[in-house]
Write an enzyme that holds these catalytic residues in place. Sequence first.
Site, PDB file in Angstrom:
ATOM      1  N   HIS B 438      23.788  22.840  31.880  1.00  0.00           N
ATOM      2  CA  HIS B 438      23.206  21.520  32.160  1.00  0.00           C
ATOM      3  C   HIS B 438      23.690  20.964  33.507  1.00  0.00           C
ATOM      4  O   HIS B 438      24.650  21.445  34.062  1.00  0.00           O
ATOM      5  CB  HIS B 438      23.390  20.534  30.999  1.00  0.00           C
ATOM      6  N   GLU B 439      22.955  20.003  34.004  1.00  0.00           N
ATOM      7  CA  GLU B 439      23.205  19.477  35.369  1.00  0.00           C
ATOM      8  C   GLU B 439      23.111  20.574  36.421  1.00  0.00           C
ATOM      9  O   GLU B 439      23.811  20.529  37.427  1.00  0.00           O
ATOM     10  CB  GLU B 439      24.568  18.785  35.443  1.00  0.00           C
ATOM     11  N   GLY B 440      22.235  21.535  36.182  1.00  0.00           N
ATOM     12  CA  GLY B 440      22.040  22.631  37.138  1.00  0.00           C
ATOM     13  C   GLY B 440      22.860  23.836  36.755  1.00  0.00           C
ATOM     14  O   GLY B 440      24.071  23.732  36.557  1.00  0.00           O
ATOM     15  N   HIS B 445      23.774  25.836  41.738  1.00  0.00           N
ATOM     16  CA  HIS B 445      24.870  25.257  42.524  1.00  0.00           C
ATOM     17  C   HIS B 445      25.365  26.205  43.603  1.00  0.00           C
ATOM     18  O   HIS B 445      25.793  25.767  44.666  1.00  0.00           O
ATOM     19  CB  HIS B 445      26.007  24.810  41.600  1.00  0.00           C
TER      20      HIS B 445
END
Lengths: 599, 599
Positions: B438-440, B445
């Site tokens: 989650h969050e990428g 990243h």
Amino acid sequence: MSKFYSKENLKFTLHEVFHVEELCKRDYFKEHTSESFDMMIEAADSLATNHLRTILVEMDRNPPRVENGRIKVHPNMGALMKMFGEDGWISMSAAHEFGGQQVPFTILQAVGFIMAAANYGTMAYPFLTTGAAHLIESFGTKELRDTYLEKMHAGQWQGTMAMTEPQAGSSLTDIVSTAVPTDKGYYLLKGQKIFISCGDHDGCENIVNLMLARIEGAPAGTKGISLFVVPRMRPDGKDGLEFNDVHTAGIFHKMGYHGAPIAHLIMGEQNDCHAYLVGEPHKGLSYMFQMMNEARIGVGLQATSIASAAYYNSLEYANVRLQGRKLMEKDPLKPQIPIIQHADVKRLLLFQKAIVEGSLSLAMQACIYLDTAATSEGEEKETNHLKLELLTPVVKSYPAEMSILSTSAGLQVFGGYGFTKEYMAELFFRETRIHTLHEGTTAIHGMDLLGRKVMMKSGQATMLLMQDVFADIEKAKQVEVLKPHAETLEQKLMALQELTMKLMGVAQKQGPEVFLSDATLYLEFFGIIALGWQWLKMGTIAWNEKQAGSKKYSNEFLQSKLHTAEYFFEYEVPKTEGLLTRLKSKNKVTLNTQPEEIL
Amino acid sequence: MSKFYSKENLKFTLHEVFHVEELCKRDYFKEHTSESFDMMIEAADSLATNHLRTILVEMDRNPPRVENGRIKVHPNMGALMKMFGEDGWISMSAAHEFGGQQVPFTILQAVGFIMAAANYGTMAYPFLTTGAAHLIESFGTKELRDTYLEKMHAGQWQGTMAMTEPQAGSSLTDIVSTAVPTDKGYYLLKGQKIFISCGDHDGCENIVNLMLARIEGAPAGTKGISLFVVPRMRPDGKDGLEFNDVHTAGIFHKMGYHGAPIAHLIMGEQNDCHAYLVGEPHKGLSYMFQMMNEARIGVGLQATSIASAAYYNSLEYANVRLQGRKLMEKDPLKPQIPIIQHADVKRLLLFQKAIVEGSLSLAMQACIYLDTAATSEGEEKETNHLKLELLTPVVKSYPAEMSILSTSAGLQVFGGYGFTKEYMAELFFRETRIHTLHEGTTAIHGMDLLGRKVMMKSGQATMLLMQDVFADIEKAKQVEVLKPHAETLEQKLMALQELTMKLMGVAQKQGPEVFLSDATLYLEFFGIIALGWQWLKMGTIAWNEKQAGSKKYSNEFLQSKLHTAEYFFEYEVPKTEGLLTRLKSKNKVTLNTQPEEIL
């Protein structure tokens, strides 16, 4: 239903890499042929596809439970055990004299690979029974054989391996279960065992525990451990069975492997638990090692099976899931592409494939050594046995450790969905986590490898294995695309030898604590080299097949082998560099740090 | 109840490593003091210990479920949300003008670290609400602020971040939820969102989704995405609430993180879903990035929290579990020793400690940059902002990846028990697996770091960060025991710079696909260096404290820091070697392998 293993690859491994049909030239295996092996593969495929894989998720969601002091498992297990028995799966590797088919261990394990890839929990039942029966065959009296083998082979009675005790864990030295001799031909046993896979369940009539215990007054330590048959129900002498004072004290709830129960057993609460000695007193551990060594190859392979299921699961998703575009494509109105086209997703897939197919090949390598040793005499027996002994901790532990990372990579392919139960990625990630723990933790195998095996018989095992590896390196050097990898592996082997010599010096000068303090890292180093070896081997064969215009294997299949070999040498083999740096370091931080300084 | 974090270490990190009290010199934070920060730590500790940790296992065993179209969560969540609100946890970092206390982001995250270590699921509710409220504070109209902030800060209304859609996943470009303007000041929204943490639950009165959607006719791609407030219940104009056509279509069952629900929402089934624009049209993604960037630091830190809980859990066990003897001890009658005395168990513990304390320190480093940037102007703002931007993908992803390995090491300490639910090791291993997703995902990243951040403003961010690292290297060189590590890190930094230059050449000559194909490995390389930096820093301070005869920290605590720094440089930093070999290689196996050749 998604694919859970590649039949094509399994056959490639058995036939092209290991020429398993060569085993049929041996007297013991003479009734078999390459074709009969393939038929067993087909039959296992059909069983796995139609009966095992179909209930995997159901079993995961409904783990075994205790009801009225007995363990209840999935309702299909009864019929499955019958099928495993009647269709000859349990007895396939047993000798003709015990009603078996004398199938090579290699084929037994290949079949186990398919079943475990479909549903690891279900295959534990028959395979444990095979292992337990094999102990009775090898070391039991005629009476024990007559009483137990037929029922076990038929899947009516479950076999187990009962070693671990609460206070001892991995330290078998500290086993305290005690057997008191009687004048009636049996011992009276008192004690507890934990973590007994299939140690109780309602899918068959009886449980036959092959159990370690001390005969009263036996020497302390591992030299005082004996092996017993301790059935849950014992023959009552009137063609019936009576309760043998083996209580199911509980079940261990676990994070995966829900297909099979793990029991806590208490023996002799009413002082009426009969135990039947197997072989001679105090030699139990050496007998048990037969089962354990076979089981250890099995564990490495089962970890590989689960990684295989996770790999195909994620591969299928990567081919159909549309997301994003090529990095050069700036037009947001262009259609999205399957994620398999993204470089990092390919990396995650190639990593899994490299681990799965490399580990399968490594396990088969060990199986071939085992079958050869088991059916030969003199030097051939000795050399194959030594190579097997050396390879066993590596075959057990490196694939088990890598299966954690491989199933994790499979999960990662799914993005956010990987964390959910919409797909099976999370199930495989949970399921495989047992394999670095049971049959000896990775640390124990590291110490076995470096502390015992590597220098066994003055390093003869190592020398013999290296000869095999160097022979394969020479073959790979003939193939242009593999030559640089062959040279890399050669250098890594040299580095390993040099490191080993250095560590032997440490052992002499600084003692075992320092010598073995990084044995786990040594095992990882060894494992990478071992898989590199298998990838060179597979690559060489794939290249030759391709050049010869193979009719058996598609061009994609062979090209895929070559790419994956390349992946392994590009991404995995370099990990030896950091390991080597650490293994050569004189710094002893783990030893020097006192327990109270870890806080 | 076992320890789940070290208060001593958190205070050491905040006060000795980052001198958090320096922030109080800034006008915005002037009402705070070192002591008031410590009081917040104490209050969070008490809340976490007494209210969060106590229900962790219960929540794990009873995940959220859907009942009559609504999501039911643990019955304590209602009272907890009230407590989070009334005690000021949700609003603590908000500005005074919005009823907040203007607590630094650093302290907010430190408090979140404690709560997440106790029970990650529960802290998601208030922290998501804080993030959502912050978006309204920063970009919303006065009307939106007046309508939503008070209720959100009070914990009566839950805030969420609603971005992901089924067909788009990580590819925000492909969001299709559509908002049609009306003449009544709101938009009518139609669309679906998945993976919405706390997107529906019965622990509060209302859900306020901060949601991305396209205004009808907006440009394609990310340039046409707007941000809306989309409440589940909207104000009815008569001091009440009415249903806003936001349906709970389902819940995602997941492998861990059972404390919080993840919802699937469908908006506008009755064409009556009112959406309120936040800020200007088509700028939604840039607004959302404020929340996302803060959330990303949070994710890295929450992964660290779970690793912390797993570490102390395994440390406690290692100290009490007796098994085996020293390798030199051949007498089986000697008592068994605590497993913490075995070198490999110490390795597993030091690894966890190195990851937990190193990652915590790295996250605090990012927080300090954030607080400094947020409360300064001109060059100071710009330089801190740049360093933060560069560090964010690393702070998010390296600890998340390492938390998988760290919790796995924690589990391994338990041997066979680690796989069971007798202890909590398996829970932490499951729980933390969400953080690389989650969050990428980590891949995203990696590309953010190498493809955007490293060369941002002609590499200025990198240069600025390197200056900070070099300054700490110089300090560490003054400490004899750290000097060799400082020199190692210096070499690694040089290697990183050289590698980066080389990759820039690849970008120019061979384009982005080749350039970014191993961005994930580049991120790992960067992450190891970043943690090495933090360990040097902590080591230097620990040494100086020790030399000065610290009254605040015990000798064991300081010695432990030094040993763990040593561990990190001996065992983790060498991993850069293999990464570097691969990152410098010209071989493009992942790119050259065609999808059909992965089979």
